[in-house]
Motif scaffolding. Structure first.
Motif, PDB file in Angstrom:
ATOM      1  N   SER A  37     -13.929  -7.902  11.078  1.00  0.00           N
ATOM      2  CA  SER A  37     -14.969  -7.173  10.347  1.00  0.00           C
ATOM      3  C   SER A  37     -14.597  -7.000   8.876  1.00  0.00           C
ATOM      4  O   SER A  37     -15.471  -6.849   8.029  1.00  0.00           O
ATOM      5  CB  SER A  37     -15.227  -5.802  10.992  1.00  0.00           C
ATOM      6  OG  SER A  37     -14.178  -4.894  10.696  1.00  0.00           O
ATOM      7  N   LEU A  38     -13.306  -7.033   8.568  1.00  0.00           N
ATOM      8  CA  LEU A  38     -12.836  -6.934   7.177  1.00  0.00           C
ATOM      9  C   LEU A  38     -12.648  -8.305   6.536  1.00  0.00           C
ATOM     10  O   LEU A  38     -12.292  -8.386   5.369  1.00  0.00           O
ATOM     11  CB  LEU A  38     -11.499  -6.187   7.122  1.00  0.00           C
ATOM     12  CG  LEU A  38     -11.485  -4.740   7.590  1.00  0.00           C
ATOM     13  CD1 LEU A  38     -10.070  -4.179   7.470  1.00  0.00           C
ATOM     14  CD2 LEU A  38     -12.474  -3.905   6.814  1.00  0.00           C
ATOM     15  N   ASP A  39     -12.850  -9.358   7.331  1.00  0.00           N
ATOM     16  CA  ASP A  39     -12.608 -10.728   6.873  1.00  0.00           C
ATOM     17  C   ASP A  39     -11.165 -10.891   6.390  1.00  0.00           C
ATOM     18  O   ASP A  39     -10.900 -11.447   5.327  1.00  0.00           O
ATOM     19  CB  ASP A  39     -13.599 -11.128   5.779  1.00  0.00           C
ATOM     20  CG  ASP A  39     -13.665 -12.635   5.593  1.00  0.00           C
ATOM     21  OD1 ASP A  39     -13.372 -13.368   6.566  1.00  0.00           O
ATOM     22  OD2 ASP A  39     -13.984 -13.087   4.481  1.00  0.00           O
ATOM     23  N   VAL A  40     -10.233 -10.370   7.198  1.00  0.00           N
ATOM     24  CA  VAL A  40      -8.803 -10.409   6.894  1.00  0.00           C
ATOM     25  C   VAL A  40      -8.146 -11.489   7.745  1.00  0.00           C
ATOM     26  O   VAL A  40      -8.452 -11.646   8.922  1.00  0.00           O
ATOM     27  CB  VAL A  40      -8.161  -9.032   7.194  1.00  0.00           C
ATOM     28  CG1 VAL A  40      -6.659  -9.077   7.048  1.00  0.00           C
ATOM     29  CG2 VAL A  40      -8.742  -7.970   6.297  1.00  0.00           C
ATOM     30  N   SER A  41      -7.229 -12.220   7.154  1.00  0.00           N
ATOM     31  CA  SER A  41      -6.495 -13.271   7.851  1.00  0.00           C
ATOM     32  C   SER A  41      -5.427 -12.656   8.758  1.00  0.00           C
ATOM     33  O   SER A  41      -4.723 -11.722   8.354  1.00  0.00           O
ATOM     34  CB  SER A  41      -5.837 -14.192   6.822  1.00  0.00           C
ATOM     35  OG  SER A  41      -5.016 -15.130   7.454  1.00  0.00           O
TER      36      SER A  41
ATOM     37  N   VAL B  13      -0.827  -9.444  10.189  1.00  0.00           N
ATOM     38  CA  VAL B  13      -1.913  -9.437   9.203  1.00  0.00           C
ATOM     39  C   VAL B  13      -1.288  -9.533   7.816  1.00  0.00           C
ATOM     40  O   VAL B  13      -0.318  -8.854   7.521  1.00  0.00           O
ATOM     41  CB  VAL B  13      -2.732  -8.138   9.302  1.00  0.00           C
ATOM     42  CG1 VAL B  13      -3.829  -8.093   8.246  1.00  0.00           C
ATOM     43  CG2 VAL B  13      -3.311  -7.967  10.691  1.00  0.00           C
ATOM     44  N   LYS B  14      -1.869 -10.399   6.978  1.00  0.00           N
ATOM     45  CA  LYS B  14      -1.454 -10.476   5.584  1.00  0.00           C
ATOM     46  C   LYS B  14      -2.633 -10.028   4.747  1.00  0.00           C
ATOM     47  O   LYS B  14      -3.724 -10.568   4.851  1.00  0.00           O
ATOM     48  CB  LYS B  14      -1.040 -11.888   5.209  1.00  0.00           C
ATOM     49  CG  LYS B  14      -0.584 -11.990   3.774  1.00  0.00           C
ATOM     50  CD  LYS B  14      -0.184 -13.396   3.411  1.00  0.00           C
ATOM     51  CE  LYS B  14       0.207 -13.449   1.941  1.00  0.00           C
ATOM     52  NZ  LYS B  14       0.453 -14.820   1.500  1.00  0.00           N
ATOM     53  N   LYS B  15      -2.385  -9.008   3.904  1.00  0.00           N
ATOM     54  CA  LYS B  15      -3.457  -8.482   3.074  1.00  0.00           C
ATOM     55  C   LYS B  15      -3.580  -9.300   1.788  1.00  0.00           C
ATOM     56  O   LYS B  15      -2.635  -9.717   1.213  1.00  0.00           O
ATOM     57  CB  LYS B  15      -3.218  -7.024   2.730  1.00  0.00           C
ATOM     58  CG  LYS B  15      -4.380  -6.375   2.018  1.00  0.00           C
ATOM     59  CD  LYS B  15      -4.204  -4.884   1.946  1.00  0.00           C
ATOM     60  CE  LYS B  15      -5.403  -4.267   1.266  1.00  0.00           C
ATOM     61  NZ  LYS B  15      -5.232  -2.856   1.045  1.00  0.00           N
TER      62      LYS B  15
ATOM     63  N   ASP C 223       4.704  -2.082   1.575  1.00  0.00           N
ATOM     64  CA  ASP C 223       4.853  -3.536   1.604  1.00  0.00           C
ATOM     65  C   ASP C 223       4.726  -4.062   3.022  1.00  0.00           C
ATOM     66  O   ASP C 223       4.170  -5.133   3.251  1.00  0.00           O
ATOM     67  CB  ASP C 223       6.234  -3.958   1.066  1.00  0.00           C
ATOM     68  CG  ASP C 223       6.450  -3.555  -0.360  1.00  0.00           C
ATOM     69  OD1 ASP C 223       5.603  -3.904  -1.202  1.00  0.00           O
ATOM     70  OD2 ASP C 223       7.469  -2.890  -0.643  1.00  0.00           O
ATOM     71  N   ARG C 224       5.277  -3.313   3.972  1.00  0.00           N
ATOM     72  CA  ARG C 224       5.300  -3.720   5.372  1.00  0.00           C
ATOM     73  C   ARG C 224       5.035  -2.492   6.238  1.00  0.00           C
ATOM     74  O   ARG C 224       5.550  -1.410   5.978  1.00  0.00           O
ATOM     75  CB  ARG C 224       6.656  -4.292   5.781  1.00  0.00           C
ATOM     76  CG  ARG C 224       7.155  -5.448   4.929  1.00  0.00           C
ATOM     77  CD  ARG C 224       6.361  -6.704   5.223  1.00  0.00           C
ATOM     78  NE  ARG C 224       6.901  -7.874   4.561  1.00  0.00           N
ATOM     79  CZ  ARG C 224       6.516  -8.333   3.377  1.00  0.00           C
ATOM     80  NH1 ARG C 224       5.610  -7.686   2.695  1.00  0.00           N
ATOM     81  NH2 ARG C 224       7.037  -9.427   2.879  1.00  0.00           N
ATOM     82  N   ILE C 225       4.241  -2.702   7.304  1.00  0.00           N
ATOM     83  CA  ILE C 225       3.975  -1.640   8.268  1.00  0.00           C
ATOM     84  C   ILE C 225       4.079  -2.241   9.654  1.00  0.00           C
ATOM     85  O   ILE C 225       3.529  -3.309   9.918  1.00  0.00           O
ATOM     86  CB  ILE C 225       2.558  -1.029   8.076  1.00  0.00           C
ATOM     87  CG1 ILE C 225       2.402  -0.435   6.675  1.00  0.00           C
ATOM     88  CG2 ILE C 225       2.294   0.034   9.146  1.00  0.00           C
ATOM     89  CD1 ILE C 225       0.986   0.042   6.367  1.00  0.00           C
TER      90      ILE C 225
ATOM     91  N   LEU D  66      -1.780  -0.465   2.485  1.00  0.00           N
ATOM     92  CA  LEU D  66      -0.951  -1.669   2.420  1.00  0.00           C
ATOM     93  C   LEU D  66      -1.159  -2.348   1.077  1.00  0.00           C
ATOM     94  O   LEU D  66      -2.301  -2.570   0.654  1.00  0.00           O
ATOM     95  CB  LEU D  66      -1.347  -2.621   3.563  1.00  0.00           C
ATOM     96  CG  LEU D  66      -0.446  -3.816   3.819  1.00  0.00           C
ATOM     97  CD1 LEU D  66       0.941  -3.367   4.252  1.00  0.00           C
ATOM     98  CD2 LEU D  66      -1.062  -4.706   4.908  1.00  0.00           C
ATOM     99  N   LYS D  67      -0.045  -2.641   0.401  1.00  0.00           N
ATOM    100  CA  LYS D  67      -0.131  -3.305  -0.901  1.00  0.00           C
ATOM    101  C   LYS D  67      -0.697  -4.710  -0.740  1.00  0.00           C
ATOM    102  O   LYS D  67      -0.558  -5.328   0.321  1.00  0.00           O
ATOM    103  CB  LYS D  67       1.262  -3.418  -1.534  1.00  0.00           C
ATOM    104  CG  LYS D  67       1.861  -2.112  -1.941  1.00  0.00           C
ATOM    105  CD  LYS D  67       3.250  -2.343  -2.539  1.00  0.00           C
ATOM    106  CE  LYS D  67       3.925  -1.048  -2.911  1.00  0.00           C
ATOM    107  NZ  LYS D  67       5.294  -1.276  -3.427  1.00  0.00           N
ATOM    108  N   ARG D  68      -1.311  -5.219  -1.794  1.00  0.00           N
ATOM    109  CA  ARG D  68      -1.789  -6.606  -1.799  1.00  0.00           C
ATOM    110  C   ARG D  68      -0.601  -7.523  -1.568  1.00  0.00           C
ATOM    111  O   ARG D  68       0.445  -7.361  -2.176  1.00  0.00           O
ATOM    112  CB  ARG D  68      -2.471  -6.926  -3.116  1.00  0.00           C
ATOM    113  CG  ARG D  68      -3.063  -8.305  -3.151  1.00  0.00           C
ATOM    114  CD  ARG D  68      -4.095  -8.417  -4.276  1.00  0.00           C
ATOM    115  NE  ARG D  68      -4.668  -9.717  -4.349  1.00  0.00           N
ATOM    116  CZ  ARG D  68      -5.595 -10.196  -3.530  1.00  0.00           C
ATOM    117  NH1 ARG D  68      -6.051  -9.448  -2.555  1.00  0.00           N
ATOM    118  NH2 ARG D  68      -6.089 -11.404  -3.673  1.00  0.00           N
ATOM    119  N   GLY D  69      -0.740  -8.466  -0.648  1.00  0.00           N
ATOM    120  CA  GLY D  69       0.369  -9.336  -0.267  1.00  0.00           C
ATOM    121  C   GLY D  69       1.258  -8.735   0.803  1.00  0.00           C
ATOM    122  O   GLY D  69       2.180  -9.381   1.289  1.00  0.00           O
ATOM    123  N   GLY D  70       0.962  -7.482   1.192  1.00  0.00           N
ATOM    124  CA  GLY D  70       1.747  -6.812   2.222  1.00  0.00           C
ATOM    125  C   GLY D  70       1.446  -7.344   3.610  1.00  0.00           C
ATOM    126  O   GLY D  70       0.489  -8.093   3.823  1.00  0.00           O
TER     127      GLY D  70
END
Length: 109
Positions: A72-76, A107-109, A25-27, A47-51
């Motif tokens: 590069s992953l288009d991650v927020s 980072v939020k997945k 959930d958190r790292i 990392l879980k979705r929403g993690g």
């Protein structure tokens, strides 16, 4: 008293090799010792979705490497720079001496 928290002690990414089935959930990452991309790859795949993934950087070069990886992953992600000064006495006055800044990436997945 928490039963859902695990602290992994050791050098990443080697310490991560035997936990392939776990999802988090958190790292929190406090350093990379030159293994940033391998560590980030592991974290994002576990990392879980929403993690959330929180990283601290002390050098702008590693901050840029991290930012480029997430782009590069288009991650927020959000970046915060934290600057601390400590007071020390100089004669009859207090001088605020600056410490090195720390960059915090969330980072939020």
């Amino acid at each position: 008293g928490l039963d859902n928290v695990a602290v992994l002690r050791g050098k990443a990414p080697q310490v991560l090799e035997n936990i392939d089935t776990l999802r988090f959930d958190r790292i929190f990452i406090g350093g990379s010792s030159g293994e940033l991309e391998a560590i980030l790859s592991f974290c994002m795949s576990h990392l879980k979705r929403g993690g959330r993934l929180c990283l601290n950087f002390i050098t702008p070069e590693n901050l840029v490497r991290g930012i480029n990886y997430f782009r590069s992953l288009d991650v927020s992600f959000d970046v915060t720079q934290l600057q601390v000064s400590k007071g020390r006495e100089v004669g009859s006055v207090t001088l605020m001496k600056a410490e090195n800044p720390v960059y915090i990436v969330l980072v939020k997945k």
